[in-house]
Design a protein around this motif. Structure first.
Motif, PDB file in Angstrom:
ATOM      1  N   GLU A  68       0.826  -1.207   0.000  1.00  0.00           N
ATOM      2  CA  GLU A  68       0.000   0.000   0.000  1.00  0.00           C
ATOM      3  C   GLU A  68       0.862   1.260   0.000  1.00  0.00           C
ATOM      4  O   GLU A  68       0.509   2.267  -0.624  1.00  0.00           O
ATOM      5  CB  GLU A  68      -0.938  -0.009   1.213  1.00  0.00           C
ATOM      6  CG  GLU A  68      -2.092  -1.004   1.084  1.00  0.00           C
ATOM      7  CD  GLU A  68      -3.055  -0.905   2.258  1.00  0.00           C
ATOM      8  OE1 GLU A  68      -4.269  -0.760   2.009  1.00  0.00           O
ATOM      9  OE2 GLU A  68      -2.602  -0.960   3.421  1.00  0.00           O
ATOM     10  N   ASN A  99      -8.320  -5.124  -5.525  1.00  0.00           N
ATOM     11  CA  ASN A  99      -7.964  -3.734  -5.837  1.00  0.00           C
ATOM     12  C   ASN A  99      -7.556  -3.556  -7.302  1.00  0.00           C
ATOM     13  O   ASN A  99      -6.854  -2.595  -7.648  1.00  0.00           O
ATOM     14  CB  ASN A  99      -6.835  -3.281  -4.917  1.00  0.00           C
ATOM     15  CG  ASN A  99      -7.315  -2.996  -3.503  1.00  0.00           C
ATOM     16  OD1 ASN A  99      -7.738  -1.895  -3.191  1.00  0.00           O
ATOM     17  ND2 ASN A  99      -7.255  -4.019  -2.647  1.00  0.00           N
ATOM     18  N   GLN A 137       2.074   1.557  -3.518  1.00  0.00           N
ATOM     19  CA  GLN A 137       1.003   2.020  -4.395  1.00  0.00           C
ATOM     20  C   GLN A 137       0.730   3.511  -4.206  1.00  0.00           C
ATOM     21  O   GLN A 137       0.516   4.246  -5.184  1.00  0.00           O
ATOM     22  CB  GLN A 137      -0.268   1.198  -4.147  1.00  0.00           C
ATOM     23  CG  GLN A 137      -1.423   1.485  -5.095  1.00  0.00           C
ATOM     24  CD  GLN A 137      -1.151   1.067  -6.528  1.00  0.00           C
ATOM     25  OE1 GLN A 137      -0.227   1.575  -7.172  1.00  0.00           O
ATOM     26  NE2 GLN A 137      -1.964   0.150  -7.042  1.00  0.00           N
ATOM     27  N   GLU A 138       0.765   3.969  -2.981  1.00  0.00           N
ATOM     28  CA  GLU A 138       0.568   5.403  -2.721  1.00  0.00           C
ATOM     29  C   GLU A 138       1.691   6.215  -3.382  1.00  0.00           C
ATOM     30  O   GLU A 138       1.442   7.265  -3.980  1.00  0.00           O
ATOM     31  CB  GLU A 138       0.530   5.672  -1.222  1.00  0.00           C
ATOM     32  CG  GLU A 138       0.282   7.142  -0.886  1.00  0.00           C
ATOM     33  CD  GLU A 138       0.219   7.414   0.606  1.00  0.00           C
ATOM     34  OE1 GLU A 138      -0.052   8.578   0.986  1.00  0.00           O
ATOM     35  OE2 GLU A 138       0.449   6.470   1.392  1.00  0.00           O
ATOM     36  N   ASN A 159      -1.059   5.338  -7.379  1.00  0.00           N
ATOM     37  CA  ASN A 159      -1.982   4.262  -7.778  1.00  0.00           C
ATOM     38  C   ASN A 159      -1.771   3.812  -9.226  1.00  0.00           C
ATOM     39  O   ASN A 159      -2.700   3.367  -9.898  1.00  0.00           O
ATOM     40  CB  ASN A 159      -3.443   4.686  -7.578  1.00  0.00           C
ATOM     41  CG  ASN A 159      -3.808   4.824  -6.121  1.00  0.00           C
ATOM     42  OD1 ASN A 159      -3.504   3.959  -5.311  1.00  0.00           O
ATOM     43  ND2 ASN A 159      -4.438   5.945  -5.772  1.00  0.00           N
TER      44      ASN A 159
END
Length: 377
Positions: free
Chosen positions: A150, A182, A153-154, A158
């Protein structure tokens, strides 16, 4: 200046007329006019795995905007109008920095953003077994970690749409399920996973195999192994590096036949793709030799490959010129098939005109967003 191209759609075999004036497409329509027998039109190409190109390495920080744009221009000349920069195993800090770097370039430049359809994260959740990990640094390989992902991804804004992992880790199934929930494509690669672990990964939603036939141990069981397990699973779409060096023709034939051509071509190119033959230094492989034709090997041992140094178009040409595939299928595996895998729309305003000369594809004109951005000299 006004140009008219009467050509054949390389996939549908329809006759198409394209009219271009002052580098803008005025019309693109089906026609009954006689076509140039050697002129073809095809959808733009998408490469889901590019580590670098034209002397630019997507795994060395910082990636400069002017260098990224150089890559774009050189890829566009070969009909590649979208691609996935691929970030491989590294320290958490370096992965985050590279992902932030690519995201910032996309935010700062509409041109770059229009070419980057996503990011492929290849690692660090792969096998720590040396014969499977290959050039990936064992120091940074680790078990799948959703909280860490995560963070990745941040950092990417994204943009991570594909992740390559090994299903051999105990928590792989849980991680895969979260990725799929996701909308992230999970690809199996750099692995020594058992047949049961591969099946469990697919049942959890893994749908792709990363450069099948590479990133695997040299010694495998003769009739029960991770390559066969992936080939036999109808829910896995393999990507392959068809550069003429990474995989022999007989293996390519088997993959194409077993998967009924449900395969994706990738270049898996390094920064040496698009460069002149010579001796160079790589931060991964050390001193390397790039030969005419794109074979890249360790300087002190030319039997050992040092990565891929060809483009996606070269891979299409390999399959077509070797008569492993017909033109329609070979082009599809690098265009419509990868777009379908990652849910990228096939824009009708992005296309390529090319000729077949001496059984090789030669790009004549490249159109992006209805504008002619490259023509053959």
């Amino acid at each position: 200046m006004k140009q008219s191209f009467n050509c054949t759609d390389c996939i549908t075999n329809e006759s198409i007329q394209v009219v271009v004036e002052d580098n803008l497409v005025i019309s693109k329509t089906k026609t009954t006019f006689e076509t140039d027998a050697s002129l073809f039109i095809g959808p733009s190409l998408l490469d889901l795995q590019i580590n670098g190109f034209s002397g630019v390495d997507f795994n060395t920080f910082p990636i400069l905007q002017e260098d990224f744009i150089t890559v774009i221009h050189n890829l566009a000349k070969e009909g590649i109008l979208s691609f996935f920069p691929t970030v491989i195993t590294n320290s958490d800090f370096n992965i985050i920095s590279l992902l932030q770097n690519i995201n910032q370039l996309c935010l700062q430049s509409a041109l770059i953003s229009s070419y980057v359809s996503g990011i492929h994260l290849e690692g660090p959740f792969i096998s720590a077994v040396k014969e499977a990990s290959g050039a990936h640094s064992k120091e940074y390989i680790k078990a799948p970690d959703w909280e860490l992902f995560e963070v990745f991804q941040e950092a990417s804004g994204n943009r991570i749409k594909i992740i390559t992992i090994s299903p051999e880790w105990d928590n792989a199934v849980e991680f895969i399920e979260k990725c799929v929930a996701n909308n992230i494509v999970v690809s199996i690669g750099h692995t020594v996973a058992s047949g049961a672990q591969i099946k469990a990964a697919v049942d959890a939603g893994a749908s792709m195999s990363t450069h099948l036939g590479n990133g695997a141990p040299l010694s495998l069981h003769r009739n029960s192994n991770l390559i066969f397990d992936q080939l036999a699973n109808n829910n896995l779409t393999p990507s392959i590096i068809a550069d003429g060096y990474h995989l022999p023709d007989n293996f390519l034939k088997i993959v194409l036949a077993a998967k009924n051509n449900q395969v994706i071509l990738v270049s898996d190119s390094t920064m040496f793709a698009g460069m002149n033959p010579g001796v160079y230094h790589s931060h991964i492989g050390g001193k390397v030799t790039l030969e005419q034709g794109g074979r890249l090997s360790i300087f002190d041992n030319n039997k050992i490959l040092a990565g891929s140094a060809v483009s996606l178009l070269d891979c299409i040409n390999k399959l077509y010129s070797s008569a492993l595939l017909n033109l329609a299928t070979a082009w599809s595996l690098a265009s419509t098939c990868p777009k379908r895998m990652v849910n990228v729309a096939d824009c009708s305003d992005d296309f390529v005109l090319f000729k077949i000369v001496n059984n090789m594809i030669i790009i004549v004109s490249v159109i992006k967003s209805g504008k002619q951005i490259y023509t053959q000299n």
